[in-house]
Design an enzyme around this catalytic site. Structure first.
Site, short mmCIF file in Angstrom:
data_model
loop_
_atom_site.label_atom_id
_atom_site.label_comp_id
_atom_site.label_asym_id
_atom_site.label_seq_id
_atom_site.Cartn_x
_atom_site.Cartn_y
_atom_site.Cartn_z
N HIS A 103 0.86 -1.34 -0.02
CA HIS A 103 -0.10 -0.06 -0.14
C HIS A 103 0.82 1.15 0.14
O HIS A 103 0.37 2.38 -0.42
CB HIS A 103 -1.06 -0.11 1.33
CG HIS A 103 -0.29 0.47 2.48
ND1 HIS A 103 0.07 -0.42 3.49
CD2 HIS A 103 -0.44 1.27 2.94
CE1 HIS A 103 0.45 0.02 4.48
NE2 HIS A 103 -0.02 1.38 4.35
N GLU A 107 3.83 5.18 -3.55
CA GLU A 107 4.09 6.36 -3.02
C GLU A 107 5.35 6.59 -2.59
O GLU A 107 6.07 7.68 -2.72
CB GLU A 107 3.24 6.74 -1.82
CG GLU A 107 3.27 8.27 -1.34
CD GLU A 107 2.27 9.13 -2.45
OE1 GLU A 107 1.90 8.56 -3.41
OE2 GLU A 107 2.51 10.12 -2.10
N ASP A 108 6.09 5.79 -2.02
CA ASP A 108 7.37 5.97 -1.23
C ASP A 108 8.62 5.09 -1.77
O ASP A 108 9.85 5.27 -1.34
CB ASP A 108 7.14 5.43 0.20
CG ASP A 108 6.31 6.57 0.99
OD1 ASP A 108 6.11 7.56 0.71
OD2 ASP A 108 5.87 5.94 2.21
MN MN Z 1 1.01 3.19 5.34
#
Ligand code: MN
Length: 340
Positions: A103, A107-108
């Site tokens: 998840h 994004e990261d």
């Molecule tokens: Mn998280």
């Protein structure tokens, strides 16, 4: 104010930091050890279903987050692993658990949606995409009205209910590890949890998750009141839950002896946050608070309902003035039951 932003690692609620690689990064045996409880619960909840995709997602996530750490100092992979554990506990399927593991990856980390699609298929990719989009939503809710709008927006944006469940599990784990973050951030995240996520979980029918979120946020938002409640209460939440588990068989036995077959017996202990809301109504006088523990017994007929009340009163004498007959006098919404 609501806006969509691209957050740098460490800016969001997850508190990711980067340190030189080669520091306690799990993989191989370490990873298997972290994943083992998740797989065990998954197989217990969903016997016979495939787990290969969960293992593949865990390997992909561990490789992607390698060298990243939580603010608490733990390897970053411990966080998606915990979120996967929560959705597994909720009884969700393999694609959802796989998406929970990945998840934060888009994004990261260097992982992208095409990569997830290739390795795990379009369903996992689209759920991860949904969570990523929700994470980019930044809001500042000072008013109740605004909070309601944001909740509606979250529901509308999450095209798939699995996205919301992962987001709520993500928030739950971040709340459990909130003490590692700097104080101003703690406050903002706790506020958001209380105003947006706890009511959202409640509306989705997840009362336990909602209560847990509120209780985790409460000490950060009202530290003085929290300490006061903890010191004023004779029995703490966990003790009250234990007490109820001990009492339940007594109730079952007494009903059985009277030949009453209840459709359901369940219980709840009042949480600190909801106790606080009630205290505000009673001038903070804790001696006026009832319902620190509660039982609910559902039976088939009105006759059994009154009979059950009698049995309960034989075991625990009633408090004068605290009995309510909503069968003889239903609430305006049609609610009918007996309270004691
Ligand atoms: Mn998280």
């Amino acid at each position: 104010m609501v806006s969509l932003v691209r957050l740098a690692p460490g800016e969001g609620e997850d508190g990711v930091t980067t340190r030189p690689p080669g520091l306690g990064v799990p993989g191989g045996d370490d990873l298997a050890e972290l994943l083992e409880p998740v797989l065990r619960t998954f197989t217990a909840r969903r016997p016979g279903e495939e787990t290969a995709s969960i293992v593949r997602a865990a390997e992909m996530a561990a490789a992607a987050h390698e060298g990243q750490f939580r603010q608490s100092g733990e390897p970053y992979i411990t966080h998606p692993m915990a979120v996967a554990g929560i959705v597994t506990d909720l009884g969700l399927d393999a694609p959802t658990v796989a998406a929970a593991l990945l998840h934060d990856a888009v994004e990261d980390t260097q992982v992208d949606l095409e990569g997830i699609d290739r390795a795990l298929g379009p369903v996992v990719a689209s759920v991860v995409d949904g969570v990523t989009k929700l994470d980019r939503l930044q809001f500042d809710s000072k008013e109740e009205q605004q909070a309601a709008t944001i909740r509606k927006m979250l529901v509308a944006m999450a095209s798939d209910w699995r996205v919301l469940l992962i987001k709520l599990a993500d928030r739950l784990h971040n709340m459990k590890t909130l003490s590692a973050l700097p104080t101003p951030k703690q406050k903002r995240i706790a506020e958001e949890t209380m105003e947006i996520y706890a009511p959202l979980a409640y509306r989705l029918g997840m009362q336990r998750l909602s209560g847990e979120l509120e209780d985790l946020a409460f000490p950060y938002l009202y530290p003085t009141e929290y300490k006061w409640i903890i010191n004023s209460l004779k029995y703490h939440y966990d003790e009250r839950v234990k007490y109820l588990s001990r009492v339940k068989p007594m109730v079952e036995k007494a009903l059985d002896e009277a030949d009453i077959k209840p459709l359901l017996i369940d219980f709840r202990a009042k949480r600190y946050s909801s106790l606080y809301k009630k205290l505000l109504k009673y001038d903070m006088d804790i001696s006026k608070i009832y319902g620190l523990v509660a039982f609910r017994i559902i039976v088939d007929t009105v006759e059994e309902c009154y009979a059950t009340l009698g049995i309960i009163h034989k075991l625990w004498p009633p408090l004068p003035g605290r009995i309510k007959d909503y069968i003889a006098m239903p609430k305006p919404n049609g609610y009918r039951s007996l309270h004691t």
